[in-house]
Each structure stands twice: as C-alpha cells, then as structure tokens.
Design a protein around this motif. Structure first.
Motif, PDB file in Angstrom:
ATOM      1  N   ALA A  49       0.821  -1.213   0.000  1.00 18.10           N
ATOM      2  CA  ALA A  49       0.000   0.000   0.000  1.00 18.10           C
ATOM      3  C   ALA A  49       0.852   1.258   0.000  1.00 18.10           C
ATOM      4  N   ALA A  50       1.981   1.217   0.700  1.00 13.04           N
ATOM      5  CA  ALA A  50       2.880   2.372   0.720  1.00 13.04           C
ATOM      6  C   ALA A  50       3.530   2.575  -0.641  1.00 13.04           C
ATOM      7  N   PHE A  51       3.940   1.462  -1.283  1.00 16.43           N
ATOM      8  CA  PHE A  51       4.577   1.561  -2.591  1.00 16.43           C
ATOM      9  C   PHE A  51       3.617   2.119  -3.633  1.00 16.43           C
ATOM     10  N   VAL A  52       2.383   1.643  -3.612  1.00 15.69           N
ATOM     11  CA  VAL A  52       1.392   2.114  -4.569  1.00 15.69           C
ATOM     12  C   VAL A  52       1.082   3.588  -4.330  1.00 15.69           C
ATOM     13  N   ALA A  53       0.901   3.962  -3.076  1.00 20.35           N
ATOM     14  CA  ALA A  53       0.591   5.354  -2.760  1.00 20.35           C
ATOM     15  C   ALA A  53       1.721   6.279  -3.190  1.00 20.35           C
ATOM     16  N   ARG A  54       2.944   5.802  -3.048  1.00 18.07           N
ATOM     17  CA  ARG A  54       4.093   6.598  -3.469  1.00 18.07           C
ATOM     18  C   ARG A  54       4.047   6.849  -4.966  1.00 18.07           C
ATOM     19  N   GLU A  55       3.860   5.764  -5.744  1.00 16.49           N
ATOM     20  CA  GLU A  55       3.892   5.907  -7.193  1.00 16.49           C
ATOM     21  C   GLU A  55       2.701   6.697  -7.714  1.00 16.49           C
ATOM     22  N   LYS A  56       1.556   6.545  -7.073  1.00 18.39           N
ATOM     23  CA  LYS A  56       0.355   7.239  -7.523  1.00 18.39           C
ATOM     24  C   LYS A  56       0.323   8.711  -7.088  1.00 18.39           C
ATOM     25  N   GLY A  57       1.221   9.102  -6.213  1.00 14.04           N
ATOM     26  CA  GLY A  57       1.257  10.487  -5.766  1.00 14.04           C
ATOM     27  C   GLY A  57       0.223  10.833  -4.720  1.00 14.04           C
ATOM     28  N   TRP A  58      -0.310   9.805  -4.040  1.00 18.34           N
ATOM     29  CA  TRP A  58      -1.373  10.066  -3.081  1.00 18.34           C
ATOM     30  C   TRP A  58      -0.868  10.694  -1.788  1.00 18.34           C
ATOM     31  N   PHE A  59       0.394  10.470  -1.449  1.00 17.20           N
ATOM     32  CA  PHE A  59       0.950  11.194  -0.305  1.00 17.20           C
ATOM     33  C   PHE A  59       0.975  12.690  -0.625  1.00 17.20           C
ATOM     34  N   THR A  60       1.348  13.015  -1.844  1.00 15.04           N
ATOM     35  CA  THR A  60       1.386  14.411  -2.286  1.00 15.04           C
ATOM     36  C   THR A  60       0.023  15.056  -2.159  1.00 15.04           C
ATOM     37  N   GLU A  61      -0.973  14.362  -2.685  1.00 15.96           N
ATOM     38  CA  GLU A  61      -2.323  14.913  -2.672  1.00 15.96           C
ATOM     39  C   GLU A  61      -2.840  15.125  -1.252  1.00 15.96           C
ATOM     40  N   ALA A  62      -2.327  14.339  -0.321  1.00 19.28           N
ATOM     41  CA  ALA A  62      -2.755  14.468   1.078  1.00 19.28           C
ATOM     42  C   ALA A  62      -1.940  15.509   1.833  1.00 19.28           C
ATOM     43  N   GLY A  63      -1.003  16.157   1.158  1.00 27.29           N
ATOM     44  CA  GLY A  63      -0.209  17.189   1.816  1.00 27.29           C
ATOM     45  C   GLY A  63       0.908  16.648   2.667  1.00 27.29           C
ATOM     46  N   LEU A  64       1.357  15.431   2.376  1.00 29.83           N
ATOM     47  CA  LEU A  64       2.395  14.787   3.173  1.00 29.83           C
ATOM     48  C   LEU A  64       3.710  14.724   2.403  1.00 29.83           C
TER      49      LEU A  64
END
Length: 344
Positions: A49-64
């Motif tokens: 889940a962390a790897f996918v979130a990293r590649e998809k840019g979802w941490f970015t979108e969450a302001g992290l």
C-alpha cells in the motif's frame, strides 16, 4: 545432518535505502503546507500500500512530504530503527511492532492494519512431503531470528501439527530471508520459513509451499501501520491523512491487483539496486510482477484490525517467552482515527 555454512550469517539484514521524492503542497492539512513525515517500510510486498501510494502520488495529494529511511528485509530490523527515534511512522509486521512496544519500550501505537497473513514454509519437495518431515534429523530448516513474525508462525505450526518441539526448533538455522533463499537454492537448506514476497520467490525456484499462515493461524494479523505517540499528540491531522492514504491505496490494490503487482515489483527492484536483491556469492534475483501478483494473493489487504486477534498474538508471544510479560492489546492500539473514518 545439516551442512555447515562457510559464511557467517548476520542477525541484522540488508540495509536498503528508499528515498521518496519531495511532494507538493496540498490543502488538506493546517497551513496549506507540506507536513514532513519520516517513514520506514519493510523490503517486501507487505508494504504494498505504501509503494502504490508513493507511485500514484497520493501522499502528495494528502499534503504529506514523506521521507523513507532505512528499509530492512525483516520487521525485526525495522523495529530496531524505530527504537532509534528517527522514524515517525512505519509499515511493520505486528509481531516486531509488539516487541518494540513491550520489550524495547518504544512509544508506538498501531493505528491501522495493512494486511492479514503473508508467511509461509517452502520446502524441497523431493525431501519433504508433510509437516512431520520437519522433525527428521537430516532435514535442515532456515528461519529468521527468534521473536520475528515467521518464527512465531513456525511455533504456532509446531502446536497445530503436534510436532516435537525439541526435534524441530533447536536445529533451526537463523538467517535473514535473502540468505535463506540462496541456501535453499544451493541445497544447504531443505526448508525455509519466510515472509512474503520471499516465500513465493522461493517457491518459484521449483520448490513447494508446504503450508502458509492460513493453514495454522486463521485471521493472523500480518502488518500494521504504527506511529509514534508524539505524532498522535502533536500532529493528529498527519495521522488521519496517513490512514486516509492507506485506505485509498488498499481499496485501489484490491480492485487492480495486476497493476498493483507491477508497481510493487518495480519499486522492490529499484530498492534492491535495479538488478534485484543481492543474495550473496554474486547472485541476484529478479522480483517479477508475476511473483509479486501470486504473493499478494496470499494476503488479505485490509486496514481493518481485530483487537482480539492482536491480543491472541501478544498472549502467544508471552507464552513463548518472547515478551517480558503478557500485556493488554489496548496499550498498543489506538484505532480512533480508523474508526472515525469507518475503516474497511
């Protein structure tokens, strides 16, 4: 009798560095700015889940703005990193997380689950047909050090299959996953006890999965998301966002398993130096999307976590002598953020 090894095996495994790129500003956190979070993950698809979130840019979108520090091949090594104090959050197996809290006194809380299961025993099928064969004196078995998640699962298997503990456990060769994989391939081991994706990688080399955690421990909690208590106290919005990203990533993976496997395979290959993890003796192995996809089917990816299951793990660890004493699961669980969001 088991063959002697010419190479000394270290208890501390691969030191693999991951660096997450700088992330852009989002409007989901106070101040409309980036919140820096120091995160660590295990070198395995448990952290998918962390790897996918990293590649998809979802941490970015969450302001992290997430920076991943040292990533180890086992949760035991990651637990040591948590104790150093330079990590805010980690994707880590439940068992080493419990060790961190109750043995090392690291102030961490489990705020969500990441998956259930994810551990297996792979064998030379020409020599081992049933779990009972693990008792034989001519069978050499590899496992990580005592107190790790797969070691705890192996102890559970000894109980479930009614094996002679004194015939199985004293002869275990303790070594990290990548060394076990090489030793199995070169005939120095007849059986290996491994977390995923390592177990499926071993199986892919014309070996056989004798049993998995599903066979000996129904509903076994695999990995969890842990955060430092300081992060909860001082930046609760960051914890909420981490869980939101985890839930988003988990739901997407369950709907897109093949694409998720391709992402995880790619990131693990990159973490392993581009040519795959170094097994030693000049040997490297490729973590293919097909292997990762098969490996991920052996886990149930969900943020849900059952406190009673965590308590069962704590009690069993205490019975094995891996904890100073049994403790209530409530001391390590803080599920209010997960429950507020509904979980999965």
């Amino acid at each position: 009798m088991c063959r002697k090894f010419g190479i000394a095996v270290c208890l501390v495994s691969l030191f693999l560095i991951i660096q997450f790129p700088g992330l852009s500003v989002a409007e989901t956190l106070p101040g409309n700015g980036q919140e820096k979070v120091r995160m660590a993950v295990e070198f395995m698809d448990h952290a998918a889940a962390a790897f996918v979130a990293r590649e998809k840019g979802w941490f970015t979108e969450a302001g992290l703005d997430v920076t991943a520090y040292e990533s180890y091949a086992t949760g035991m090594a990651l637990a040591a990193a948590l104790a150093r104090g330079d990590i805010d959050a980690a994707f880590i197996c439940l068992v080493p997380a419990v060790n961190s809290r109750f043995n090392a006194g690291v102030p961490v809380k489990i705020v969500a689950g990441t998956h259930k299961h994810g551990y297996g025993v792979v064998v030379n099928k020409k020599k081992i047909k049933t779990a009972r064969d693990l008792e034989r004196p001519d069978i050499c078995v590899g496992c990580i050090r005592q107190g790790g998640a797969v070691d705890v699962m192996l102890n559970k298997a000894v109980d479930v299959f009614h094996l002679d503990r004194e015939a199985v456990l004293p002869k275990i060769r303790r070594m990290p996953p990548e060394k076990q994989l090489l030793a199995l391939q070169t005939g120095q081991l007849d059986a290996v006890v491994l977390p995923e994706q390592w177990a499926t990688m071993a199986e892919a080399g014309d070996f056989e999965m004798l049993f998995t955690s599903r066979d000996v421990w129904p509903n076994m909690q695999g990995s969890v998301l842990v955060v430092k208590e300081d992060l909860i106290d001082k930046r609760p919005a960051v914890v909420r966002q981490l869980i939101a990203v985890l839930e988003q990533s988990t739901a997407w993976m369950n709907s897109h398993p093949r694409e998720a496997a391709e992402i995880v395979s790619r990131q693990l290959q990159t973490m392993g130096g581009g040519d795959g993890p170094d097994l030693g003796a000049g040997t490297r192995t490729v973590i293919t999307p097909a292997v990762v996809e098969r490996s991920m089917t052996r886990m149930d990816f969900t943020t849900a976590i059952n406190p009673a299951e965590v308590q069962r793990a704590i009690d069993f660890m205490a019975r094995l002598g891996y904890l100073k004493k049994a403790a209530p699961a409530a001391e390590i669980l803080d599920l209010r953020f997960l429950e507020a969001g509904g979980g999965e």
